[in-house]
Scaffold this motif. Structure first.
Motif, PDB file in Angstrom:
ATOM      1  N   VAL A   1       0.863  -1.178   0.000  1.00 13.49           N
ATOM      2  CA  VAL A   1       0.000   0.000   0.000  1.00 13.49           C
ATOM      3  C   VAL A   1       0.904   1.234   0.000  1.00 13.49           C
ATOM      4  O   VAL A   1       1.830   1.335   0.798  1.00 13.49           O
ATOM      5  N   PHE A   2       0.626   2.150  -0.898  1.00 16.54           N
ATOM      6  CA  PHE A   2       1.422   3.370  -0.986  1.00 16.54           C
ATOM      7  C   PHE A   2       0.547   4.495  -1.517  1.00 16.54           C
ATOM      8  O   PHE A   2      -0.487   4.272  -2.127  1.00 16.54           O
ATOM      9  N   GLY A   3       0.960   5.701  -1.251  1.00 15.91           N
ATOM     10  CA  GLY A   3       0.233   6.874  -1.735  1.00 15.91           C
ATOM     11  C   GLY A   3       0.640   7.208  -3.161  1.00 15.91           C
ATOM     12  O   GLY A   3       1.822   7.228  -3.481  1.00 15.91           O
ATOM     13  N   GLY A   4      -0.330   7.441  -3.984  1.00 15.24           N
ATOM     14  CA  GLY A   4      -0.051   7.811  -5.363  1.00 15.24           C
ATOM     15  C   GLY A   4      -0.079   9.316  -5.533  1.00 15.24           C
ATOM     16  O   GLY A   4      -0.695  10.041  -4.725  1.00 15.24           O
ATOM     17  N   GLU A   5       0.576   9.805  -6.530  1.00 19.95           N
ATOM     18  CA  GLU A   5       0.599  11.233  -6.851  1.00 19.95           C
ATOM     19  C   GLU A   5       0.995  12.083  -5.647  1.00 19.95           C
ATOM     20  O   GLU A   5       0.377  13.097  -5.320  1.00 19.95           O
TER      21      GLU A   5
END
Length: 155
Positions: free
Chosen positions: A22-26
């Motif tokens: 899970v990671f933050g995009g943009e």
């Protein structure tokens, strides 16, 4: 989009390990809630999807299992305590499953098939000749890409 929830349905192969990242995009960040739930459950006899991983059962023992999807098949083996005939009874507990049966000799060669069942929800009964002290195999599978729960009794 930022701040919106999403869901993903996957169908991993039985008994595989999956990893989730899970990671933050943009360049986004923030808190989140992750929920993982099984939509179907595997029965306690898995993996038994080929004759070499067949689960040994005792005559008279009731097996409660299921066919998960069109790729699932269940193999069982039993040793005959006598010469004669054993009956194989597949009780269908599903309104969707169309069960099918293949039987195998002690040398793991196909010896035949159970009677054809074409109606979802129908059960299946078959008998085969056996010899004392020999191991036999049976395969429970589904016709027409069906799935569902069943009970198996060999006696």
């Amino acid at each position: 989009k930022r701040g919106e929830s999403f869901s993903l349905i996957i169908a991993p192969a039985p008994n595989t390990t999956m990893f989730l990242g899970v990671f933050g995009g943009e360049d986004s960040f923030g808190g989140y809630t992750l929920t993982i739930k099984a939509l179907k459950s595997f029965d306690r006899y898995e993996p038994n999807d080929d004759i070499y991983s067949a689960r040994k059962i005792a005559l008279g023992q009731q097996i409660d299992a299921n066919i998960m999807d069109s790729d699932d098949t269940d193999f069982y083996s039993f040793e005959s305590p006598r010469n004669g005939t054993v009956s194989i009874d597949i009780q269908n507990h599903s309104s969707t499953l169309v069960p099918a049966l293949t039987t195998f000799t002690p040398d793991m060669r196909t010896s035949g098939f159970g009677p054809d069942v074409y109606r979802p929800g129908a059960s299946l009964y078959h008998a085969i000749p056996v010899q004392e002290g020999r191991t036999y195999w049976i395969q429970v599978w589904a016709r027409a890409n069906t799935s569902g729960e069943y009970s198996l009794i060999v006696q």
